[in-house]
Design a protein around this motif. Sequence first.
Motif, mmCIF file in Angstrom:
data_model
loop_
_atom_site.group_PDB
_atom_site.id
_atom_site.type_symbol
_atom_site.label_atom_id
_atom_site.label_comp_id
_atom_site.label_asym_id
_atom_site.label_seq_id
_atom_site.Cartn_x
_atom_site.Cartn_y
_atom_site.Cartn_z
ATOM 1 N N VAL A 170 1.224 52.251 -31.527
ATOM 2 C CA VAL A 170 2.468 52.636 -30.859
ATOM 3 C C VAL A 170 2.937 51.521 -29.926
ATOM 4 O O VAL A 170 4.133 51.188 -29.872
ATOM 5 N N PHE A 171 2.011 50.922 -29.186
ATOM 6 C CA PHE A 171 2.375 49.830 -28.275
ATOM 7 C C PHE A 171 2.960 48.657 -29.061
ATOM 8 O O PHE A 171 3.978 48.064 -28.674
ATOM 9 N N THR A 172 2.320 48.326 -30.187
ATOM 10 C CA THR A 172 2.796 47.201 -30.993
ATOM 11 C C THR A 172 4.178 47.474 -31.584
ATOM 12 O O THR A 172 5.052 46.580 -31.617
ATOM 13 N N ALA A 173 4.406 48.713 -32.036
ATOM 14 C CA ALA A 173 5.661 49.033 -32.723
ATOM 15 C C ALA A 173 6.817 49.243 -31.755
ATOM 16 O O ALA A 173 7.941 48.775 -32.021
ATOM 17 N N PHE A 174 6.551 49.936 -30.636
ATOM 18 C CA PHE A 174 7.667 50.351 -29.785
ATOM 19 C C PHE A 174 7.796 49.543 -28.487
ATOM 20 O O PHE A 174 8.881 49.432 -27.939
ATOM 21 N N ILE A 175 6.710 49.007 -28.002
ATOM 22 C CA ILE A 175 6.786 48.211 -26.768
ATOM 23 C C ILE A 175 6.973 46.731 -27.114
ATOM 24 O O ILE A 175 7.880 46.070 -26.592
ATOM 25 N N MET A 176 6.118 46.214 -28.013
ATOM 26 C CA MET A 176 6.252 44.813 -28.414
ATOM 27 C C MET A 176 7.359 44.609 -29.457
ATOM 28 O O MET A 176 7.804 43.486 -29.668
ATOM 29 N N ASP A 177 7.771 45.698 -30.105
ATOM 30 C CA ASP A 177 8.827 45.663 -31.113
ATOM 31 C C ASP A 177 8.459 44.741 -32.282
ATOM 32 O O ASP A 177 9.291 44.002 -32.815
ATOM 33 N N PHE A 178 7.178 44.806 -32.673
ATOM 34 C CA PHE A 178 6.716 44.053 -33.826
ATOM 35 C C PHE A 178 6.941 44.882 -35.095
ATOM 36 O O PHE A 178 6.931 46.113 -35.063
ATOM 37 N N GLU A 179 7.097 44.189 -36.204
ATOM 38 C CA GLU A 179 7.246 44.871 -37.486
ATOM 39 C C GLU A 179 5.870 45.154 -38.083
ATOM 40 O O GLU A 179 5.019 44.263 -38.187
ATOM 41 N N LEU A 180 5.640 46.420 -38.483
ATOM 42 C CA LEU A 180 4.403 46.796 -39.153
ATOM 43 C C LEU A 180 4.659 48.085 -39.932
ATOM 44 O O LEU A 180 5.592 48.838 -39.608
ATOM 45 N N PRO A 181 3.853 48.393 -40.944
ATOM 46 C CA PRO A 181 4.031 49.633 -41.701
ATOM 47 C C PRO A 181 3.559 50.836 -40.867
ATOM 48 O O PRO A 181 2.421 51.316 -41.020
ATOM 49 N N LEU A 182 4.443 51.307 -39.997
ATOM 50 C CA LEU A 182 4.066 52.315 -39.006
ATOM 51 C C LEU A 182 3.579 53.598 -39.658
ATOM 52 O O LEU A 182 2.568 54.188 -39.226
ATOM 53 N N GLU A 183 4.291 54.073 -40.709
ATOM 54 C CA GLU A 183 3.921 55.352 -41.315
ATOM 55 C C GLU A 183 2.519 55.296 -41.920
ATOM 56 O O GLU A 183 1.713 56.225 -41.752
ATOM 57 N N TRP A 184 2.215 54.194 -42.627
ATOM 58 C CA TRP A 184 0.891 54.071 -43.218
ATOM 59 C C TRP A 184 -0.202 53.979 -42.148
ATOM 60 O O TRP A 184 -1.275 54.576 -42.285
ATOM 61 N N CYS A 185 0.077 53.259 -41.094
ATOM 62 C CA CYS A 185 -0.916 53.136 -40.009
ATOM 63 C C CYS A 185 -1.169 54.494 -39.356
ATOM 64 O O CYS A 185 -2.330 54.890 -39.135
ATOM 65 N N LEU A 186 -0.104 55.215 -39.039
ATOM 66 C CA LEU A 186 -0.273 56.530 -38.418
ATOM 67 C C LEU A 186 -0.940 57.507 -39.383
ATOM 68 O O LEU A 186 -1.699 58.396 -38.957
ATOM 69 N N GLY A 187 -0.677 57.346 -40.675
ATOM 70 C CA GLY A 187 -1.344 58.210 -41.654
ATOM 71 C C GLY A 187 -2.846 57.982 -41.669
ATOM 72 O O GLY A 187 -3.636 58.931 -41.744
ATOM 73 N N ALA A 188 -3.278 56.721 -41.612
ATOM 74 C CA ALA A 188 -4.718 56.426 -41.584
ATOM 75 C C ALA A 188 -5.363 56.970 -40.318
ATOM 76 O O ALA A 188 -6.486 57.506 -40.351
ATOM 77 N N ILE A 189 -4.650 56.864 -39.200
ATOM 78 C CA ILE A 189 -5.187 57.391 -37.934
ATOM 79 C C ILE A 189 -5.241 58.913 -37.984
ATOM 80 O O ILE A 189 -6.217 59.542 -37.537
ATOM 81 N N ALA A 190 -4.194 59.537 -38.548
ATOM 82 C CA ALA A 190 -4.173 61.001 -38.644
ATOM 83 C C ALA A 190 -5.298 61.524 -39.525
ATOM 84 O O ALA A 190 -5.846 62.614 -39.280
ATOM 85 N N ALA A 191 -5.676 60.773 -40.560
ATOM 86 C CA ALA A 191 -6.795 61.202 -41.415
ATOM 87 C C ALA A 191 -8.084 61.340 -40.609
ATOM 88 O O ALA A 191 -8.841 62.309 -40.774
ATOM 89 N N SER A 192 -8.344 60.385 -39.715
ATOM 90 C CA SER A 192 -9.537 60.483 -38.863
ATOM 91 C C SER A 192 -9.435 61.653 -37.904
ATOM 92 O O SER A 192 -10.423 62.357 -37.644
ATOM 93 N N ALA A 193 -8.242 61.874 -37.351
ATOM 94 C CA ALA A 193 -8.063 62.996 -36.435
ATOM 95 C C ALA A 193 -8.312 64.324 -37.150
ATOM 96 O O ALA A 193 -8.988 65.220 -36.613
ATOM 97 N N TRP A 194 -7.762 64.481 -38.372
ATOM 98 C CA TRP A 194 -7.973 65.714 -39.115
ATOM 99 C C TRP A 194 -9.443 65.894 -39.508
ATOM 100 O O TRP A 194 -9.958 67.021 -39.508
ATOM 101 N N LEU A 195 -10.104 64.817 -39.831
ATOM 102 C CA LEU A 195 -11.536 64.913 -40.131
ATOM 103 C C LEU A 195 -12.302 65.443 -38.923
ATOM 104 O O LEU A 195 -13.191 66.303 -39.061
ATOM 105 N N ASN A 196 -11.968 64.963 -37.735
ATOM 106 C CA ASN A 196 -12.614 65.462 -36.526
ATOM 107 C C ASN A 196 -12.341 66.938 -36.311
ATOM 108 O O ASN A 196 -13.237 67.707 -35.925
ATOM 109 N N VAL A 197 -11.100 67.351 -36.518
ATOM 110 C CA VAL A 197 -10.757 68.764 -36.340
ATOM 111 C C VAL A 197 -11.552 69.634 -37.316
ATOM 112 O O VAL A 197 -12.106 70.684 -36.941
ATOM 113 N N ILE A 198 -11.615 69.212 -38.577
ATOM 114 C CA ILE A 198 -12.352 69.987 -39.579
ATOM 115 C C ILE A 198 -13.829 70.082 -39.220
ATOM 116 O O ILE A 198 -14.450 71.149 -39.317
#
Length: 466
Positions: free
Chosen positions: A57-85
């Motif tokens: 989030v810092f890289t995308a919105f504060i530094m305003d760098f270009e990156l595949p945000l959706e794919w990155c957040l998807g990979a992070i969300a997978a770990s979060a969901w694994l923890n919840v399960i």
Amino acid sequence: MTDNTQPVDTILNPADPGQGATLTRAVSDIFEAGRLRLQTLILLRWLAVGGQATAVVFTAFIMDFELPLEWCLGAIAASAWLNVILTVRYPAPRRLGEREAAAYLAYDILQLGVLLYLTGGLENPFAFLFLVPVTISATTLSLRATIALAALAFALVTFLGPYHLPLPWFAGEEVRLPPLWLLGMWVALVLGLAFMTAYAFRVAREGRRMSAALSATQLVLAREQRLSALDGLAAAAAHELGTPLATISLVTKELKQEAGSSLDPALVEDLELLHSQAERCRDILGNLSLRGQAGDVVHSRMSLAVLLDEAADPFRDRGREIAIELSPDSEASAGEPPDFVRQTEIMYALRNLIENAVAFSRTKVVVAAKWSADTVEISISDDGPGFSANVIDQLGEPYVSTRRTVPGSKSPGADIDGGGMGLGFFIAKTLIERTGARLVAANATRGQTGAIIRLIWPRRVVEPRA
């Protein structure tokens, strides 16, 4: 005589090789306690999820760098969901089996690899985080599992060198680092993986081994102390049971006298039997009481000769001569041999060391004692092959096997090939040092063979106080 070559069954009691199961289970529990808890893994993964989300989030919105945000957040969300399960599915205190823990750590490595692929590969300074899951494995899992995880991390590091999306940067600009710099990053990560894996595994293994060995020592000491208290318990039982047995004896006697000849002869015979058995029980308890009192005297104060003879007695039937020698030191003020305060630690350690000496001797073991005005020394020597030169400096460490027996000299209860747990000498040394003694191990000199163990106490430590 050797350190740490006794099997489990002889560690608990050198004279009674039937007590090993308790120690085996206890030491196994210590090593099992080193396994990874699910709650710990979940907590660490939440920290990773929080850090990764913050960085993206810092890289995308504060530094305003270009990156595949959706794919990155998807990979992070997978770990979060694994923890919840995992949190919903399993109780927090659950300990993971090795394969299960290794699988979860392998997932963390793969998830990190996906994020790094999306954000520059080895050009991303966060590539060093590959070290974290491997280090966790090295401190909690087996060497095989750790090597497998390190190999997975190595494969991903090698793949991410040439294959990755561009490093996030300002719009319209692209960063390309020199190949030599990427090679340096690859070398640094590979060496870091190897070093951290080896270092963390060795430190954690030594900690678990020492913890297990000290727990075994505590078990041995507790058992020996319980055995030494049996005489006192016997005297107490005799005192408590004496009154009801006296009552039974008196009542049967009075019943027989009051009834006279009116009772059936069979009943009279039963009363006589009951009276005689009650008297017999009183006699047995009386002997136990006397034995307990006598034992208290012997155990609280015993001569040096009696101490050595009692320590050596269980091993006289093993085909070796055990000679006991007592002599004062050269100084004139040495006086008479000192009495010892009976201590469980001293008796157990002496028996352990004498048994080892018997197991590795050819024909003879010498248990010698000498004393001066200030010190008391007990030495245990044999005519066996002695300690191995390459490990003599490690004597006293747990799980160290140092010698092999001479042909035909293996005695009952000795594990010559070091197949046991290797705790005998460690436990003996630990217990002896608790009594204030210093233990010195060496090989025989002047053309002789064999090993010598010397135990040296300040005289004031072992003598009973008046």
